[in-house]
Design an enzyme around this catalytic site. Sequence first.
Site, mmCIF file in Angstrom:
data_model
loop_
_atom_site.group_PDB
_atom_site.id
_atom_site.type_symbol
_atom_site.label_atom_id
_atom_site.label_comp_id
_atom_site.label_asym_id
_atom_site.label_seq_id
_atom_site.Cartn_x
_atom_site.Cartn_y
_atom_site.Cartn_z
ATOM 1 N N LYS A 228 0.826 -1.217 0.000
ATOM 2 C CA LYS A 228 0.000 0.000 0.000
ATOM 3 C C LYS A 228 0.851 1.255 0.000
ATOM 4 O O LYS A 228 0.503 2.244 -0.637
ATOM 5 C CB LYS A 228 -0.955 0.008 1.202
ATOM 6 C CG LYS A 228 -2.100 -0.971 1.050
ATOM 7 C CD LYS A 228 -3.251 -0.641 1.990
ATOM 8 C CE LYS A 228 -4.415 -1.592 1.750
ATOM 9 N NZ LYS A 228 -5.506 -1.399 2.708
ATOM 10 N N LYS B 261 -11.152 -4.495 -1.988
ATOM 11 C CA LYS B 261 -12.080 -3.369 -1.855
ATOM 12 C C LYS B 261 -11.433 -2.064 -2.299
ATOM 13 O O LYS B 261 -12.106 -1.154 -2.738
ATOM 14 C CB LYS B 261 -12.439 -3.185 -0.371
ATOM 15 C CG LYS B 261 -13.392 -4.194 0.184
ATOM 16 C CD LYS B 261 -14.038 -3.598 1.433
ATOM 17 C CE LYS B 261 -14.895 -4.591 2.151
ATOM 18 N NZ LYS B 261 -14.312 -4.989 3.424
ATOM 19 N N LYS C 162 -4.887 -9.854 -5.867
ATOM 20 C CA LYS C 162 -6.059 -10.332 -5.127
ATOM 21 C C LYS C 162 -7.225 -9.374 -5.348
ATOM 22 O O LYS C 162 -7.032 -8.176 -5.583
ATOM 23 C CB LYS C 162 -5.743 -10.489 -3.634
ATOM 24 C CG LYS C 162 -5.620 -9.200 -2.895
ATOM 25 C CD LYS C 162 -5.654 -9.345 -1.379
ATOM 26 C CE LYS C 162 -5.622 -7.943 -0.814
ATOM 27 N NZ LYS C 162 -5.466 -7.758 0.574
HETATM 28 P P1 AMP Z 1 -11.185 -6.459 4.293
HETATM 29 O O1 AMP Z 1 -12.021 -6.286 3.070
HETATM 30 O O2 AMP Z 1 -9.744 -6.163 4.028
HETATM 31 O O3 AMP Z 1 -11.723 -5.802 5.501
HETATM 32 O O4 AMP Z 1 -11.204 -8.035 4.602
HETATM 33 C C1 AMP Z 1 -12.209 -8.706 5.333
HETATM 34 C C2 AMP Z 1 -11.945 -10.195 5.295
HETATM 35 O O5 AMP Z 1 -12.025 -10.700 3.970
HETATM 36 C C3 AMP Z 1 -10.545 -10.598 5.811
HETATM 37 O O6 AMP Z 1 -10.644 -11.790 6.555
HETATM 38 C C4 AMP Z 1 -9.762 -10.833 4.547
HETATM 39 O O7 AMP Z 1 -8.704 -11.749 4.713
HETATM 40 C C5 AMP Z 1 -10.829 -11.392 3.633
HETATM 41 N N1 AMP Z 1 -10.492 -11.115 2.222
HETATM 42 C C6 AMP Z 1 -10.314 -9.897 1.654
HETATM 43 N N2 AMP Z 1 -10.017 -10.003 0.346
HETATM 44 C C7 AMP Z 1 -10.011 -11.338 0.067
HETATM 45 C C8 AMP Z 1 -9.768 -12.102 -1.113
HETATM 46 N N3 AMP Z 1 -9.498 -11.512 -2.274
HETATM 47 N N4 AMP Z 1 -9.870 -13.458 -1.034
HETATM 48 C C9 AMP Z 1 -10.160 -14.069 0.134
HETATM 49 N N5 AMP Z 1 -10.390 -13.404 1.288
HETATM 50 C C10 AMP Z 1 -10.317 -12.061 1.271
#
Ligand code: AMP
Length: 287
Positions: free
Chosen positions: A111, A197, A194
């Site tokens: 980031k 968001k 990956k």
């Molecule tokens: P975040 O969107 O960063 O708040 O992530 C929330 C949850 O979703 C966390 O447990 C992340 O590890 C999981 N996560 C986010 N992006 C991915 C992805 N591309 N594949 C699998 N898990 C994800």
Amino acid sequence: MTVVFSGIQPSGETHIGNYLGAIRHWAVDQHEHTSYYCVVDLHSLTTPHDPAELRSKSLAMATMLVACGLDPDVCTIFVQSHVAEHTRLAWLLECTASIGELQRMTQFKDKSARTSGEFISAGLLTYPTLMTADIVLYDTDRVPVGEDQRQHIELARDVAIRFNSRYGETFVVPQGAIPKTGARVMDLQEPTNKMSKSVDSPQGTVMVLDPPDVIERKLSRAVTDSDGEVRFDVAAKPGVSNLLSILAASTGESVEALAGRYTQYGPLKKDTAAALIEALRPARERY
Ligand code: AMP
Ligand code: TRP
């Protein structure tokens, strides 16, 4: 009694990586363990946000969690900034982690490289200590997350162990729980990145709330490769492997078994879209 804790940022829309990698496992854990699921609004503040907008996004994220099957009669769903102890403990843990170990975090490196030349907040560096505070405050044993959080959980364990050895047994040392399939869903257009968001890739990102025709279109345009062979090989065939992972996570079958059933990309894309539409249907309808 096992205690489960996990968190999700309210900024940005919920995508299938969040759902397949994390949230749907939370819905299972809530029936087996004492479970806390937190909308981590403070974690979103590593980049600037409009306060009113972030508050309404936090509510929308809580709504999404309920739509995805979390039951407030069975688990605890709450907003991080409503519990002041998270930030109070974060300071103690910031003083327990080293700058070196925080600088080694892949997410920080990625980031800060992506925004190089722009403003990089100190919070982007110290973020994993706030995450550690979230976890250890509840005597958490088990942290269900996607693969991208593995390194942060390792850091949380190191920091908890160090705190305990400096000040006496205080915190339970948590363990990550990362699913076998769906832990790292990749962008459909850039399958070596990956799904995220915070990256702007509307065609590469499938949202939990996307209507069926949109999911079909995004899957049909997913980037694959030109050798025409269906096989699970993340390094050589990232696009095809990602489709197989999504299909496996949506159906509960193994990627190897699924790969053997296809000889062409078209049917694989079609079946993956269909399985995903079914997997997401309850959440979309309840939302
Ligand atoms: P975040 O969107 O960063 O708040 O992530 C929330 C949850 O979703 C966390 O447990 C992340 O590890 C999981 N996560 C986010 N992006 C991915 C992805 N591309 N594949 C699998 N898990 C994800
Ligand atoms: N850092 C996690 C992410 O970006 C979100 C998070 C914050 C979290 N605190 C947590 C996850 C505690 C598990 C436990 O995905």
